[in-house]
Design a protein around this motif. Structure first.
Motif, PDB file in Angstrom:
ATOM      1  N   PRO A  86      -9.727   2.970   9.715  1.00 30.69           N
ATOM      2  CA  PRO A  86      -9.386   1.958   8.718  1.00 30.69           C
ATOM      3  C   PRO A  86      -7.992   2.170   8.130  1.00 30.69           C
ATOM      4  O   PRO A  86      -7.484   3.296   8.093  1.00 30.69           O
ATOM      5  CB  PRO A  86     -10.444   2.152   7.636  1.00 30.69           C
ATOM      6  CG  PRO A  86     -11.520   2.966   8.247  1.00 30.69           C
ATOM      7  CD  PRO A  86     -10.874   3.769   9.336  1.00 30.69           C
ATOM      8  N   SER A  87      -7.405   1.096   7.653  1.00 29.96           N
ATOM      9  CA  SER A  87      -6.125   1.190   6.960  1.00 29.96           C
ATOM     10  C   SER A  87      -6.349   1.831   5.596  1.00 29.96           C
ATOM     11  O   SER A  87      -7.495   1.977   5.138  1.00 29.96           O
ATOM     12  CB  SER A  87      -5.532  -0.210   6.778  1.00 29.96           C
ATOM     13  OG  SER A  87      -6.326  -0.952   5.863  1.00 29.96           O
ATOM     14  N   GLY A  88      -5.255   2.184   4.931  1.00 29.47           N
ATOM     15  CA  GLY A  88      -5.369   2.758   3.593  1.00 29.47           C
ATOM     16  C   GLY A  88      -6.072   1.820   2.632  1.00 29.47           C
ATOM     17  O   GLY A  88      -6.876   2.241   1.795  1.00 29.47           O
ATOM     18  N   ARG A  89      -5.785   0.532   2.752  1.00 34.96           N
ATOM     19  CA  ARG A  89      -6.421  -0.452   1.869  1.00 34.96           C
ATOM     20  C   ARG A  89      -7.930  -0.484   2.089  1.00 34.96           C
ATOM     21  O   ARG A  89      -8.716  -0.553   1.136  1.00 34.96           O
ATOM     22  CB  ARG A  89      -5.808  -1.826   2.121  1.00 34.96           C
ATOM     23  CG  ARG A  89      -6.361  -2.884   1.216  1.00 34.96           C
ATOM     24  CD  ARG A  89      -5.570  -4.175   1.353  1.00 34.96           C
ATOM     25  NE  ARG A  89      -6.087  -5.126   0.380  1.00 34.96           N
ATOM     26  CZ  ARG A  89      -6.462  -6.344   0.675  1.00 34.96           C
ATOM     27  NH1 ARG A  89      -6.359  -6.793   1.906  1.00 34.96           N
ATOM     28  NH2 ARG A  89      -6.926  -7.138  -0.260  1.00 34.96           N
ATOM     29  N   VAL A  90      -8.350  -0.449   3.352  1.00 34.91           N
ATOM     30  CA  VAL A  90      -9.784  -0.463   3.656  1.00 34.91           C
ATOM     31  C   VAL A  90     -10.442   0.822   3.150  1.00 34.91           C
ATOM     32  O   VAL A  90     -11.546   0.783   2.597  1.00 34.91           O
ATOM     33  CB  VAL A  90     -10.027  -0.677   5.168  1.00 34.91           C
ATOM     34  CG1 VAL A  90     -11.491  -0.483   5.526  1.00 34.91           C
ATOM     35  CG2 VAL A  90      -9.548  -2.067   5.579  1.00 34.91           C
ATOM     36  N   HIS A  91      -9.774   1.958   3.310  1.00 33.47           N
ATOM     37  CA  HIS A  91     -10.307   3.211   2.761  1.00 33.47           C
ATOM     38  C   HIS A  91     -10.537   3.067   1.264  1.00 33.47           C
ATOM     39  O   HIS A  91     -11.574   3.476   0.737  1.00 33.47           O
ATOM     40  CB  HIS A  91      -9.346   4.377   3.015  1.00 33.47           C
ATOM     41  CG  HIS A  91      -9.483   5.015   4.346  1.00 33.47           C
ATOM     42  ND1 HIS A  91     -10.634   5.627   4.776  1.00 33.47           N
ATOM     43  CD2 HIS A  91      -8.593   5.158   5.358  1.00 33.47           C
ATOM     44  CE1 HIS A  91     -10.448   6.116   5.984  1.00 33.47           C
ATOM     45  NE2 HIS A  91      -9.221   5.834   6.369  1.00 33.47           N
ATOM     46  N   ASN A  92      -9.560   2.498   0.567  1.00 35.17           N
ATOM     47  CA  ASN A  92      -9.683   2.327  -0.883  1.00 35.17           C
ATOM     48  C   ASN A  92     -10.860   1.416  -1.223  1.00 35.17           C
ATOM     49  O   ASN A  92     -11.627   1.703  -2.152  1.00 35.17           O
ATOM     50  CB  ASN A  92      -8.390   1.772  -1.470  1.00 35.17           C
ATOM     51  CG  ASN A  92      -7.252   2.769  -1.412  1.00 35.17           C
ATOM     52  OD1 ASN A  92      -7.456   3.962  -1.206  1.00 35.17           O
ATOM     53  ND2 ASN A  92      -6.045   2.279  -1.572  1.00 35.17           N
TER      54      ASN A  92
END
Length: 174
Positions: A5-11
């Motif tokens: 996942p991208s950083g945004r999805v991780h968040n």
């Protein structure tokens, strides 16, 4: 290997998990199944947020554009050496040592800043850690921080024995 996942999805994953966990903790506390003090809840929440937004395992990519590094603002440059020290998805993505490396790195930065302040202004008051440190306040900090890290690793598909298997194979001669 599946894409991570991208950083945004991780968040978003961490925010969703926190929401479910907080609702469950609130329900358990209301049913008197669990006792959580406001200080413990705050410590858990702050550590979880720091682990999600500031101390992500992806700081091992700090030479590039990483959400966690950007959240530090101009201080994000402090994470470039960390990114040079650790290869991506190496020890920094292990379940116990990885989060510990980031805590130790922050402690080193704080110690260097405190030392510089002491050198430049020896009489300047510096905050101190109250003694003794109460385990009932430290445990929620560690739990919140490590849980945020582990959710990131789970989303990346990193197993709890990451790094250990490679070392075990080396020991066995494979």
């Amino acid at each position: 290997m599946s894409p991570v996942p991208s950083g945004r999805v991780h968040n978003l994953i961490n925010i969703a998990a926190y929401s479910v966990l907080a609702a469950g903790a609130l329900y358990a506390a209301r049913q008197e199944l669990l006792i959580i003090t406001p200080a413990q809840a705050l410590n858990f929440t702050l550590a979880y947020a720091a682990g999600t937004f500031l101390l992500s395992p992806d700081l091992d990519l700090a030479e590039g554009r990483v959400d966690s590094k950007r959240h530090w603002g101009v201080l994000g440059a402090l994470w470039v050496p960390y990114g040079m020290l650790f290869s991506h998805r190496g020890w920094s993505h292990s379940w116990l040592i990885g989060p510990l490396t980031r805590l130790l790195y922050v402690a080193l930065i704080v110690a260097l800043v405190a030392g510089l302040i002491r050198f430049v202004a020896p009489d300047a008051p510096l905050p101190s850690v109250p003694q003794p440190v109460a385990w009932k306040l430290v445990a929620p900090l560690l739990l919140g921080y490590y849980l945020s890290q582990w959710l990131h690793l789970i989303a990346d598909g990193v197993r709890p024995d990451h790094g250990l298997r490679k070392g075990y194979r080396k020991v066995r001669g494979r």
